[in-house]
Design a protein around this motif. Structure first.
Motif, short mmCIF file in Angstrom:
data_model
loop_
_atom_site.label_atom_id
_atom_site.label_comp_id
_atom_site.label_asym_id
_atom_site.label_seq_id
_atom_site.Cartn_x
_atom_site.Cartn_y
_atom_site.Cartn_z
N SER A 80 5.54 -2.10 4.35
CA SER A 80 5.16 -3.41 4.74
C SER A 80 4.23 -3.47 5.64
O SER A 80 3.54 -4.60 6.30
CB SER A 80 6.41 -4.27 5.18
N LYS A 81 3.82 -2.42 6.47
CA LYS A 81 2.99 -2.20 7.65
C LYS A 81 1.71 -1.55 6.69
O LYS A 81 1.73 -0.37 6.82
CB LYS A 81 3.50 -1.60 8.60
N ARG A 82 0.45 -2.14 6.81
CA ARG A 82 -0.59 -1.60 6.41
C ARG A 82 -1.13 -0.24 7.18
O ARG A 82 -1.45 0.51 6.37
CB ARG A 82 -1.65 -2.54 6.40
N GLU A 83 -1.05 -0.26 8.60
CA GLU A 83 -1.35 0.79 9.20
C GLU A 83 -0.69 2.08 8.88
O GLU A 83 -1.13 3.26 8.95
CB GLU A 83 -1.48 0.32 10.62
N VAL A 85 0.99 2.79 5.92
CA VAL A 85 0.40 3.28 4.71
C VAL A 85 -1.00 4.02 4.73
O VAL A 85 -1.08 5.01 4.13
CB VAL A 85 0.30 1.90 3.81
N GLU A 86 -1.95 3.35 5.59
CA GLU A 86 -2.87 3.81 5.64
C GLU A 86 -2.71 5.52 6.33
O GLU A 86 -3.34 6.47 6.10
CB GLU A 86 -4.19 2.97 6.46
N ASN A 104 3.96 3.63 -6.44
CA ASN A 104 4.43 2.57 -5.45
C ASN A 104 5.84 2.27 -6.09
O ASN A 104 6.04 1.25 -6.80
CB ASN A 104 3.38 1.47 -5.74
N ASP A 127 7.16 -8.97 1.40
CA ASP A 127 6.33 -8.12 2.35
C ASP A 127 6.42 -6.43 1.70
O ASP A 127 5.47 -5.85 1.90
CB ASP A 127 6.98 -7.85 3.75
N LYS A 131 3.39 -6.90 -0.74
CA LYS A 131 2.29 -6.47 0.13
C LYS A 131 2.41 -4.92 0.18
O LYS A 131 1.34 -4.21 0.37
CB LYS A 131 2.75 -7.08 1.32
N TYR A 135 -1.01 -2.80 -0.45
CA TYR A 135 -1.42 -2.03 0.76
C TYR A 135 -1.49 -0.48 0.26
O TYR A 135 -2.66 0.09 0.52
CB TYR A 135 -0.27 -1.68 1.99
N GLY A 138 -4.79 -0.67 -1.80
CA GLY A 138 -6.17 -0.73 -1.06
C GLY A 138 -6.44 0.71 -0.15
O GLY A 138 -7.55 0.81 -0.21
N ALA A 139 -5.52 1.15 0.20
CA ALA A 139 -5.54 2.67 0.83
C ALA A 139 -6.16 3.75 -0.25
O ALA A 139 -6.78 4.64 0.51
CB ALA A 139 -4.20 2.98 1.72
#
Length: 261
Positions: A80-83, A85-86, A104, A127, A131, A135, A138-139
């Motif tokens: 739930s935290k994009r950073e 996942v990246e 996923n 989330d 999300k 995420y 997207g990553a």
């Protein structure tokens, strides 16, 4: 009989070769479907990157895979935290040099009646279940586009095909996973990227442990007696990965035989 036996051997070798050496990121790898899939794919020769919120479970699983002769890395990740996942994607590429598959799988299921107004649980499902999938996509998508290939496998649910009392928000998140996955499928055809939706029915996991609604728990407990092993889903994941690059298995629904809906 001899000819048939040889064909089976060749087909098994083909499956192993289509998985062996591939780099697979698995979210929600600390238990249930994620754990079973990590073990199964590692046994078939995949390099697995394990993500989840419980670091100790991930480290234990990675060590078990390593002892069995496989290759695994682990990174505590809240999807739930994009950073985070990246960071998982960067960590995987640093360790293995590429990514072939993103599974996923992370999700939560604190189902409850809408009248209970469990706002925090609704937000957590949105989330993590929605999300978190976005995420991950997207990553990883820029890497898949650059290498002109890759495979997204997104976990929906039987609840992503039908709604029952208490499942309104959970079902909404899983319907969303299917919608996102279908839109993604249509967009990524020019890049030779595959997409798969896996929709499990009742499966052995700790997914239902997050349920706080006391009226729902007994109902879920009764249904859980029908649950199939998480390894059943792991085999389905291996099947779709193992297909030749020109074959895109877009959706699979897997229920216990005895599950009525």
């Amino acid at each position: 009989m001899i000819t048939l036996h040889l064909c089976i051997v060749k087909n098994n070798q083909k499956m192993d070769n289509n998985i062996k050496g591939k780099v697979v990121i698995i979210t929600g790898a600390g238990s249930g479907i994620g754990l079973a899939t990590a073990k199964h794919l590692a046994a078939l020769g995949a390099n697995v990157s394990l993500a989840g919120r419980r670091k100790e479970k991930l480290d234990k699983l990675a060590a078990e895979i390593d002892r069995a002769g496989g290759k695994a890395i682990a990174l505590a990740t809240d999807v739930s935290k994009r950073e985070e996942v990246e960071a998982l994607i960067a960590h995987t590429i640093a360790a293995f040099g590429k990514i072939d598959v993103l599974f996923n799988n992370a999700g939560i299921m604190p189902v409850s009646m809408l009248e209970n107004l469990h706002y925090a649980e609704w937000e957590s499902m949105i989330d993590i279940n929605i999300k978190g999938v976005l995420y991950g996509i997207g990553a990883v998508l820029p890497h898949f586009k650059a290498q002109l290939g890759g495979h997204f496998i997104n976990v929906s649910s039987v609840a992503g095909h039908q709604v029952s009392p208490s499942s309104s928000v959970y079902s909404a998140t899983k319907f969303a996973v299917r919608a996102i996955s279908e839109g993604l499928r249509q967009e990524v055809k020019p890049y030779n990227i595959r997409t798969t939706i896996i929709s499990p029915g009742m499966t052995e996991s700790d997914l239902t442990d997050s349920i706080t609604d006391e009226r729902i728990k007994p109902m879920i407990g009764a249904i859980k007696q029908l649950a199939i092993p998480a390894e059943s889903i792991a085999r389905a994941v291996a099947y779709v990965i193992s297909q030749p690059a020109e074959v895109d298995v877009n959706e699979i629904i897997i229920r216990p035989t005895a599950q009525p809906s």
